[in-house]
Design an enzyme around this catalytic site. Sequence first.
Site, PDB file in Angstrom:
ATOM      1  N   GLY A   5     -14.827   1.469  -8.793  1.00  0.00           N
ATOM      2  CA  GLY A   5     -15.072   2.386  -7.683  1.00  0.00           C
ATOM      3  C   GLY A   5     -16.207   1.985  -6.783  1.00  0.00           C
ATOM      4  O   GLY A   5     -16.717   2.801  -6.017  1.00  0.00           O
ATOM      5  N   SER A  18      -9.521  -3.374  -8.992  1.00  0.00           N
ATOM      6  CA  SER A  18      -8.078  -3.253  -9.218  1.00  0.00           C
ATOM      7  C   SER A  18      -7.361  -4.577  -8.972  1.00  0.00           C
ATOM      8  O   SER A  18      -6.498  -4.983  -9.763  1.00  0.00           O
ATOM      9  CB  SER A  18      -7.491  -2.155  -8.329  1.00  0.00           C
ATOM     10  OG  SER A  18      -7.706  -2.427  -6.963  1.00  0.00           O
ATOM     11  N   ASP A  39      -7.606  -8.311  -0.845  1.00  0.00           N
ATOM     12  CA  ASP A  39      -8.225  -8.314  -2.167  1.00  0.00           C
ATOM     13  C   ASP A  39      -7.537  -9.263  -3.141  1.00  0.00           C
ATOM     14  O   ASP A  39      -8.207 -10.113  -3.750  1.00  0.00           O
ATOM     15  CB  ASP A  39      -8.270  -6.901  -2.725  1.00  0.00           C
ATOM     16  CG  ASP A  39      -9.195  -5.984  -1.930  1.00  0.00           C
ATOM     17  OD1 ASP A  39      -9.898  -6.483  -1.031  1.00  0.00           O
ATOM     18  OD2 ASP A  39      -9.210  -4.777  -2.213  1.00  0.00           O
ATOM     19  N   TYR A  47      -7.632   7.044   1.940  1.00  0.00           N
ATOM     20  CA  TYR A  47      -7.324   5.677   2.369  1.00  0.00           C
ATOM     21  C   TYR A  47      -5.952   5.633   3.040  1.00  0.00           C
ATOM     22  O   TYR A  47      -5.779   5.044   4.116  1.00  0.00           O
ATOM     23  CB  TYR A  47      -7.363   4.757   1.149  1.00  0.00           C
ATOM     24  CG  TYR A  47      -7.151   3.292   1.440  1.00  0.00           C
ATOM     25  CD1 TYR A  47      -8.234   2.445   1.651  1.00  0.00           C
ATOM     26  CD2 TYR A  47      -5.877   2.749   1.494  1.00  0.00           C
ATOM     27  CE1 TYR A  47      -8.046   1.096   1.905  1.00  0.00           C
ATOM     28  CE2 TYR A  47      -5.676   1.408   1.744  1.00  0.00           C
ATOM     29  CZ  TYR A  47      -6.760   0.587   1.940  1.00  0.00           C
ATOM     30  OH  TYR A  47      -6.565  -0.755   2.192  1.00  0.00           O
TER      31      TYR A  47
END
Length: 388
Positions: free
Chosen positions: A120, A126, A175, A224
Amino acid sequence: MTARELTERFEKLFGNRPRIFRAPGRVNLIGEHTDYNDGFVMPAAVSFATYVAIAARPDRKLVIHSEEFPGRFEFDLDQLPERRTGAWCDYVLGVASVLVQRGFKLQGANLLLHGEVPIGAGLSSSAAVEVASALAFMSLGETTFGGTQLPLPEVAKLCREAENTFVGARVGIMDPFVSCMGKAGHAFFLDCRSLEFQFVPIPAGIRLVVCNTMVKHDLATGTYNTRREECEEGVRCFAKWDPSVRALRDVSVEMLAQHVQDLPATIAKRCAHVVRENQRTLEAARALTECDLARVGNVMRESHQSLRDLYEVSCRELDIMVDAAECLPGFSGGRMTGGGFGGCTVNLVREENAEEFAQRIAESYRRETGISAQVYLCTAEDGAGELS
């Protein structure tokens, strides 16, 4: 934890020797909320990583453990869940599900995860889980699709699909791509539409100092996705004026200025951030290549102000952390990084000042907020792979 220690824990838990795969987290220097708008980003892979130890089972079960989270999760490979379960294993399970959908013949397997990436914090824990899991799954049995090894850019796309369709967070390609493809000592300039990229050297003597506000966020929640929907509404508006617009990447600064008054107020702000953030990212890449840290610092400052005022994803704690860095010795530039609503700031700091910077910014932040921050002195690292 070393690879040897993880191996020993796996052997104690499952009774056989695993292969171990590592995937790093990332910190984004600039280019925030541009990736899912087909724009430009410039992250770097960092030393925080997720490790997945894996070994085959003789049956069709998938058994998943974590060193950090409780619970033993067991699934039948022939009846995998179609949607998220709400547990931490979803990021592993989503990758398995997408591999099966793509025709990959998964074997039964035991997995043990160990994660160093703060959860977080906006450092992409993730994606690190997903990339390491994908490499682990593909190491067992059939490792090819149509006789060709699945290349790392395709692994990144697969992991994005898993998070989009299974986990339910509509993240972009940045990412997983940098987790796959990072290079030590370099930032990673990526065109999120074409997936063309270049490595941008981080000047010698500069450390990446990441300051964790300790305020958590969860990209699987609605905020998001709301930002993505607002951007998509902006695209629909601009496409009426210019049918060639397929994403905010296609909107020029001039087109924005021409039509900004015709947009709903909130949509105008979101579009203004993305269009100008793309330009800032291009400018930052040029400036970093030329070792012009003053220019890099200026565009990072502008980026944070835009994220705060136009995209509205900052928060009080992030703003305090950014402001606290400005007057400290060795500071070259900084901003919030990641999805927002908490998480981290990233700062370019001269190496000789990095430890003092870390101490003083933590003290200043604690005085202002009463929260004890975590500060990490980072370097840019290589992307994912198997540990020997």
